[in-house]
Design a protein around this motif. Structure first.
Motif, short mmCIF file in Angstrom:
data_model
loop_
_atom_site.label_atom_id
_atom_site.label_comp_id
_atom_site.label_asym_id
_atom_site.label_seq_id
_atom_site.Cartn_x
_atom_site.Cartn_y
_atom_site.Cartn_z
N LYS A 1 28.67 47.22 -3.91
CA LYS A 1 27.84 46.13 -3.38
C LYS A 1 28.00 44.86 -4.22
O LYS A 1 27.81 44.87 -5.42
CB LYS A 1 26.37 46.55 -3.34
CG LYS A 1 26.07 47.56 -2.25
CD LYS A 1 24.58 47.78 -2.11
CE LYS A 1 24.25 48.64 -0.91
NZ LYS A 1 22.81 48.78 -0.70
N ASN B 1 27.97 51.13 4.70
CA ASN B 1 27.41 49.98 5.43
C ASN B 1 27.60 48.68 4.67
O ASN B 1 26.71 47.82 4.62
CB ASN B 1 25.91 50.20 5.73
CG ASN B 1 25.69 51.32 6.73
OD1 ASN B 1 26.43 51.45 7.71
ND2 ASN B 1 24.70 52.16 6.47
N ILE B 2 28.77 48.55 4.07
CA ILE B 2 29.14 47.35 3.34
C ILE B 2 30.19 46.60 4.15
O ILE B 2 31.12 47.20 4.68
CB ILE B 2 29.69 47.71 1.94
CG1 ILE B 2 28.56 48.29 1.07
CG2 ILE B 2 30.30 46.49 1.27
CD1 ILE B 2 29.02 48.80 -0.26
N ASN C 1 25.31 43.39 0.63
CA ASN C 1 26.03 44.40 1.40
C ASN C 1 27.46 43.93 1.70
O ASN C 1 28.07 44.35 2.67
CB ASN C 1 25.29 44.72 2.71
CG ASN C 1 25.35 43.56 3.68
OD1 ASN C 1 25.46 42.39 3.28
ND2 ASN C 1 25.26 43.86 4.97
#
Length: 237
Positions: A199, A226-227, A53
């Motif tokens: 990602k 959400n990285i 992530n």
């Protein structure tokens, strides 16, 4: 009855063996994928585990002084630290700008001294390009660089060997803004970057005006995945 019991035992044993083999294969594939970039220390790093992530942003600097303040402002507002790969000649001519970049908490990498094509030069020139840049940066910031980004992504086996001998990991990219190309507007850059997987990846950009315009949108969109955005060290560690 005895034959039936033996048969059941054999079936059960066979089932257990198959399950264990499948589990072993899955574990091996998982480990191989997550440590892929470690398999050959002398290979350039373009990305890491595609399930990670994390995402690194790099900015190669040999020009673009007038754009750097805008990039730094965006990164400050978004609370993102990135890796700036600088050439030795640029660092030598712009020590105060280099100090400013470093003072914001950004990582500094080695981009060779004079932006030569490293696959076209001999061992000693490869070594000089990297080592001279290292010395210039160290004289200005008091730090030693650990990552080397060959200009234009150009390298050969000799380049990788020399970089490794000098204690460097060679860094490339998995997502390219291609912001140096004519017609690369902010929207074109956004389209190039946002359609790629992020990602475990590495973004390459330069201090170009249209890149500075696109950067806030790039950061906001990748954050929505959400990285975690960060430096090359953040990604590799």
């Amino acid at each position: 009855m005895k034959i039936l019991v033996i048969s059941k035992r054999r079936l059960y044993t066979g089932f257990i063996i198959i399950v264990m083999l499948c589990a072993g294969i899955l574990l091996w594939r998982s480990l191989a994928k997550s440590t892929l970039w470690y398999t050959n220390e002398n290979e350039p790093i373009r990305n890491v585990d595609p399930e990670s992530n994390k995402f690194a942003i790099t900015c190669n600097v040999d020009w673009g002084n007038e754009v750097i303040p805008d990039i730094l402002k965006t990164l400050e507002e978004e609370n993102v630290k990135i890796t700036f790969f600088v050439t030795g000649r640029w660092a030598s001519n712009n020590p105060e700008i280099l100090k400013e970049i470093y003072s914001h908490g950004h990582e500094i990498g080695n981009h060779g001294y004079s932006h030569k094509m490293h696959s076209k030069i001999d061992r000693e020139t490869n070594r000089m390009e990297i080592k001279k840049t290292e010395e210039v940066i160290e004289s200005i910031l008091g730090i030693k660089t650990h990552y080397f980004a060959p200009p234009s992504g150009d390298f050969n086996e000799l380049t990788l060997e020399v970089a490794q001998e000098l204690g460097y990991k060679t860094i490339l990219w998995s997502v390219d803004t291609i912001d140096w190309k004519e017609g690369s507007t902010a929207q074109v850059i956004l389209d190039r970057v946002l359609k790629k997987p992020h990602k475990g990846g590495i973004l390459l950009m330069h201090p170009k005006p249209e890149t500075a315009k696109a950067l806030p949108v790039i950061i906001k969109n990748i954050k929505k995945e959400n990285i975690q955005l960060g430096t090359v060290s953040d990604l590799l560690n």
